[in-house]
Design an enzyme around this catalytic site. Sequence first.
Site, PDB file in Angstrom:
ATOM      1  N   ARG A  58      44.159  37.709  43.851  1.00 18.01           N
ATOM      2  CA  ARG A  58      44.101  37.930  42.503  1.00 18.01           C
ATOM      3  C   ARG A  58      44.142  39.556  42.003  1.00 18.01           C
ATOM      4  O   ARG A  58      43.687  40.253  42.437  1.00 18.01           O
ATOM      5  CB  ARG A  58      42.585  37.620  41.983  1.00 18.01           C
ATOM      6  CG  ARG A  58      42.320  37.686  40.234  1.00 18.01           C
ATOM      7  CD  ARG A  58      42.974  36.751  39.345  1.00 18.01           C
ATOM      8  NE  ARG A  58      42.464  36.833  38.348  1.00 18.01           N
ATOM      9  CZ  ARG A  58      42.583  37.675  37.204  1.00 18.01           C
ATOM     10  NH1 ARG A  58      43.249  38.776  37.606  1.00 18.01           N
ATOM     11  NH2 ARG A  58      41.867  37.544  36.182  1.00 18.01           N
TER      12      ARG A  58
ATOM     13  N   GLU B 128      47.383  31.748  31.020  1.00 18.02           N
ATOM     14  CA  GLU B 128      47.151  30.490  32.013  1.00 18.02           C
ATOM     15  C   GLU B 128      48.412  29.486  31.850  1.00 18.02           C
ATOM     16  O   GLU B 128      49.394  29.679  31.089  1.00 18.02           O
ATOM     17  CB  GLU B 128      45.999  29.572  31.678  1.00 18.02           C
ATOM     18  CG  GLU B 128      44.523  30.245  31.584  1.00 18.02           C
ATOM     19  CD  GLU B 128      44.315  30.735  32.964  1.00 18.02           C
ATOM     20  OE1 GLU B 128      44.752  30.024  34.104  1.00 18.02           O
ATOM     21  OE2 GLU B 128      43.625  31.807  33.190  1.00 18.02           O
TER      22      GLU B 128
ATOM     23  N   ARG C  45      38.774  34.479  46.500  1.00 15.00           N
ATOM     24  CA  ARG C  45      40.147  35.334  46.319  1.00 15.00           C
ATOM     25  C   ARG C  45      39.814  36.844  46.601  1.00 15.00           C
ATOM     26  O   ARG C  45      39.164  37.396  46.060  1.00 15.00           O
ATOM     27  CB  ARG C  45      41.008  35.224  45.121  1.00 15.00           C
ATOM     28  CG  ARG C  45      41.116  33.799  44.921  1.00 15.00           C
ATOM     29  CD  ARG C  45      41.656  33.524  43.450  1.00 15.00           C
ATOM     30  NE  ARG C  45      40.797  34.036  42.172  1.00 15.00           N
ATOM     31  CZ  ARG C  45      40.873  33.816  41.031  1.00 15.00           C
ATOM     32  NH1 ARG C  45      41.972  33.307  40.448  1.00 15.00           N
ATOM     33  NH2 ARG C  45      39.833  34.201  40.294  1.00 15.00           N
TER      34      ARG C  45
END
Length: 177
Positions: free
Chosen positions: A53, A61, A95
């Site tokens: 990330r 999004e 992540r």
Amino acid sequence: MKRRSYAMLRAAAALAVLVVASPAWAELRGEVVRIIDGDTIDVLVDKQPVRVRLVDIDAPEKRQAFGERARQALAGMVFRRHVLVDEKDTDRYGRTLGTVWVNMELASRPPQPRNVNAAMVHQGMAWAYRFHGRAADPEMLRLEQEARGKRVGLWSDPHAVEPWKWRRESNNRRDEG
């Protein structure tokens, strides 16, 4: 003799604390094999995919306006390219949070390392990440304001909705339905 043994024991304990307290990571290198969205990629490291990330940014999004364009912009910079990730932390989803660097081939000059996180914000493909309403990185905020002033990328839309607001509204609609 006892004093020296005690001092050595303390030094060994201090060293052990430093080793344990220091993160086991600092950077990773690999090839980008998948673009999840405008701020998340999979990097192949030692034949294993690592989900990364991009830290300090928040891209639209997938189903949000500019979400697909942000994903494509990120793909254009890093897909199937070797990158270096300066690891900062791991998020609650497991992540790796990090700054992604890629060498950009420029005509008549040697390759230049490029901060992909900053490039996404500068191109108007992501917001500077906010924590409790404040930008996590002042440089990202400066780049966001510059992109906003030039009306590039998502800033060409006067009604652009921040991803954190979009996610909240999307969750509220789902709860009502």
